[in-house]
Design a protein around this motif. Structure first.
Motif, short mmCIF file in Angstrom:
data_model
loop_
_atom_site.label_atom_id
_atom_site.label_comp_id
_atom_site.label_asym_id
_atom_site.label_seq_id
_atom_site.Cartn_x
_atom_site.Cartn_y
_atom_site.Cartn_z
N ASN A 151 0.48 -0.79 -0.06
CA ASN A 151 0.37 0.21 0.08
C ASN A 151 0.90 1.15 -0.03
O ASN A 151 0.54 2.00 -0.48
N HIS A 175 -7.05 -1.34 5.12
CA HIS A 175 -6.57 -0.96 6.14
C HIS A 175 -5.69 0.29 6.81
O HIS A 175 -6.01 1.16 5.92
N THR A 221 -10.60 -2.04 -1.27
CA THR A 221 -10.58 -2.86 -1.14
C THR A 221 -11.28 -4.42 -1.56
O THR A 221 -12.39 -4.81 -1.44
N GLY A 223 -11.51 -7.89 0.23
CA GLY A 223 -10.42 -9.05 1.06
C GLY A 223 -10.50 -7.44 2.04
O GLY A 223 -9.61 -7.43 2.28
N THR A 225 -10.29 -6.24 5.94
CA THR A 225 -9.47 -6.72 7.13
C THR A 225 -10.62 -7.61 8.38
O THR A 225 -10.38 -8.32 8.83
N ALA A 252 -5.13 -7.70 -0.83
CA ALA A 252 -4.39 -7.96 0.24
C ALA A 252 -4.60 -9.47 1.12
O ALA A 252 -3.44 -10.79 0.56
N ASP A 279 -1.02 -10.31 -0.67
CA ASP A 279 -0.43 -10.70 -0.05
C ASP A 279 -0.18 -12.40 -0.04
O ASP A 279 -1.56 -12.81 0.33
N LYS A 282 -1.10 -14.78 3.78
CA LYS A 282 -2.32 -14.98 3.55
C LYS A 282 -3.14 -15.78 3.00
O LYS A 282 -3.07 -17.12 3.10
C1 LIG Z 1 -6.74 -5.82 3.39
C2 LIG Z 1 -5.66 -5.66 3.91
N1 LIG Z 1 -4.15 -4.82 3.52
C3 LIG Z 1 -3.29 -5.05 4.36
C4 LIG Z 1 -2.96 -5.75 5.29
C5 LIG Z 1 -1.66 -5.08 5.75
O1 LIG Z 1 -0.89 -5.94 5.02
P1 LIG Z 1 1.10 -6.59 6.20
O2 LIG Z 1 0.50 -7.31 7.65
O3 LIG Z 1 0.90 -8.10 5.45
O4 LIG Z 1 1.50 -5.52 5.80
C6 LIG Z 1 -3.76 -6.16 5.46
C7 LIG Z 1 -3.95 -7.36 7.26
O5 LIG Z 1 -4.26 -7.64 7.71
C8 LIG Z 1 -4.86 -6.47 5.43
O6 LIG Z 1 -5.86 -6.88 5.71
#
Ligand SMILES: Cc1ncc(COP(=O)(O)O)c(C=O)c1O
Length: 456
Positions: A151, A175, A221, A223, A225, A252, A279, A282
């Motif tokens: 991000n 996030h 977004t 998905g 958090t 992510a 990511d 995840k």
């Molecule tokens: C939607 C989203 N973006 C970014 C992140 C940040 O990821 P990281 O912890 O790998 O930096 C998360 C972490 O849960 C997330 O849920």
């Protein structure tokens, strides 16, 4: 003690073999001693056990048993997402094959800041990043430490294209790393668009893009958090086009759905983004870190161009040595791509898709159990593998206390999320080995913990 052996080189494997036996034995002993998804007793008890195991941190004379002692203690005190009742966060149990590959990465220790430190690793990274970028409809991808760095880089690339007046516009469901990236990069305060149903509202986005002067970077977004929801990407992409705004999608969590034929359609619209965060630690079952930022227009990457004479002198680059420094703002960099490459090739699309399907089905199953239970409320049917639920008549304080009791007794690791003005318990199901009976047990545990907190 003589000179300690090295991990790589011709003698590395012989030196490592007995040490690996020690590590594996210690993992087994520590995991058995814990006996559950996390250690009982809460922070003070865990810290005391670790302090006891660690003893003097830098003794004058070394301790040859340190490997066994500390790995055992770490395993005993771990919150282990491989246990079904450890299901709070986007904290995946890594695949054995990925962890094995990561061991080779640690041993060979290539550093991706110059070709002469990572000849094969850099070639592999180029292949795998491009292949994964194509999965999202993009052209290229940078390896990152996770969604946070992805991000940040997305905001940085947008700022370099549009200037320091760039306005980040994100949903209230975004996030926290997105507004933090704007702060870090010295941008104006971001515009926060309401997300009343947990997803960014396209009409409210349109309004914000009309009212607030640009240039804009919209961050959607895929998905979330808190609830695993996916913003309406095609509508958001249309509004961005209409307002000439740049679009970043933080997938992510959700990007892993791309591996599944059944769930991929939920990501329609992803290919419209200028950048996508993805990511694989995840929904990809990699050891942390395994982040990527995909980029559609490779001209954007010119912003990261950087010259350091000891790493990428012009004459080396002109002579054909790949310039790796422009692939990240970091300098020394692990070959995190190796574990990912091994996983993709070992499991194939079908194997990864089956894992995605399994955890999404578990979420549906758990949501079904919650819905059928007279004492619990379900927030929304799951889109990915997250389920929010709460005891029907409990106060927020009770919900919070139940979660902490499950943590300190070592019975379960659940997350929490605020939605619709109330506090919910969160399960993020990322363990494909979880059985529906485990989910029933989880609900029973919450119920019995609740009885301990209900005033009589
Ligand atoms: C939607 C989203 N973006 C970014 C992140 C940040 O990821 P990281 O912890 O790998 O930096 C998360 C972490 O849960 C997330 O849920």
């Amino acid at each position: 003690m003589g000179m300690p052996p090295l991990a790589s080189g011709p003698h590395g494997p012989d030196a490592l073999r007995p040490l690996l036996d020690t590590v594996l034995d210690a993992l087994r002993t520590g995991t058995a001693a814990r006996g559950g998804p996390l250690p009982a007793g809460g922070p003070d008890a865990v810290a005391a056990r670790i302090a006891d195991a660690a003893g003097e941190i830098l003794p004058h004379r070394g301790d040859p048993e340190a490997l066994r002692t500390l790995v055992t203690a770490l395993a005993e005190g771990a919150a282990d997402p491989a246990l079904p009742l450890c299901a709070a966060h986007l904290h995946a149990p890594p695949l054995a094959v990925a962890a094995a590959a990561d061991l080779a990465a640690s041993i060979l220790n290539p550093s991706l800041d110059s070709w002469d430190q990572a000849p094969a690793a850099s070639a592999l990274e180029a292949l795998v990043t491009r292949a994964l970028a194509h999965e999202t409809g993009a052209t290229d991808a940078l390896v990152t430490t996770g969604g946070t760095e992805s991000n940040q880089l997305a905001v940085l690339l947008a700022r370099e294209t549009h200037g320091a007046g760039l306005r980040l516009v994100h949903g209230a469901n975004a996030h926290h790393s997105l507004p933090r990236a704007a702060w870090l990069l010295g941008l104006p305060e971001p515009v926060v668009v309401p997300a009343p149903a947990g997803t960014l509202d396209p009409a409210a986005l349109d309004e914000a893009l009309t009212q607030v002067p640009g240039p804009h970077l919209v961050a959607a977004t895929a998905g979330t958090t808190d609830a695993g929801l996916i913003d309406p990407l095609p509508e958001i992409a249309d509004r961005c086009t209409a307002h000439d705004a740049r679009l970043h999608i933080d997938a992510a969590y959700g990007a892993g759905l791309l591996f599944s034929d059944r769930h991929r359609p939920k990501l329609a619209g992803l290919q419209a983004a200028h950048t996508v965060a993805l990511d694989l630690h995840k929904l990809g079952w990699q050891p942390i870190p395994a982040g990527l930022l995909t980029v559609t227009d490779t001209d954007d990457l010119a912003a990261l161009h950087h010259r350091a004479d000891y790493l990428n002198p012009d004459d080396d680059t002109d002579a054909g040595l790949p310039d790796l420094l422009a692939r990240s703002p970091r300098t020394s960099r692990r070959p995190d791509i190796l574990k990912t490459a091994v996983t993709l090739k070992t499991l194939g699309r079908a194997g990864l898709g089956a894992l995605v399907d399994a955890v999404c089905t578990l979420a549906q199953d758990f949501a079904g159990l919650v819905e059928a239970h007279p004492d619990f409320d379900l927030h929304t049917p799951p889109t990915t593998s997250t389920v929010l639920f709460r005891p029907t008549h409990a106060t927020d304080a009770t919900v919070a206390a139940v979660r902490r009791t499950l943590l300190t007794t070592g019975h379960a690791v659940l997350g929490r999320a605020r939605a619709d003005g109330r506090l919910w318990l969160k399960t993020t199901l990322l363990n494909p080995h979880t059985h529906p009976d485990d989910l029933a047990e989880l609900l029973t545990l919450v119920q019995s913990s609740l009885e301990g907190h209900t005033p009589r």
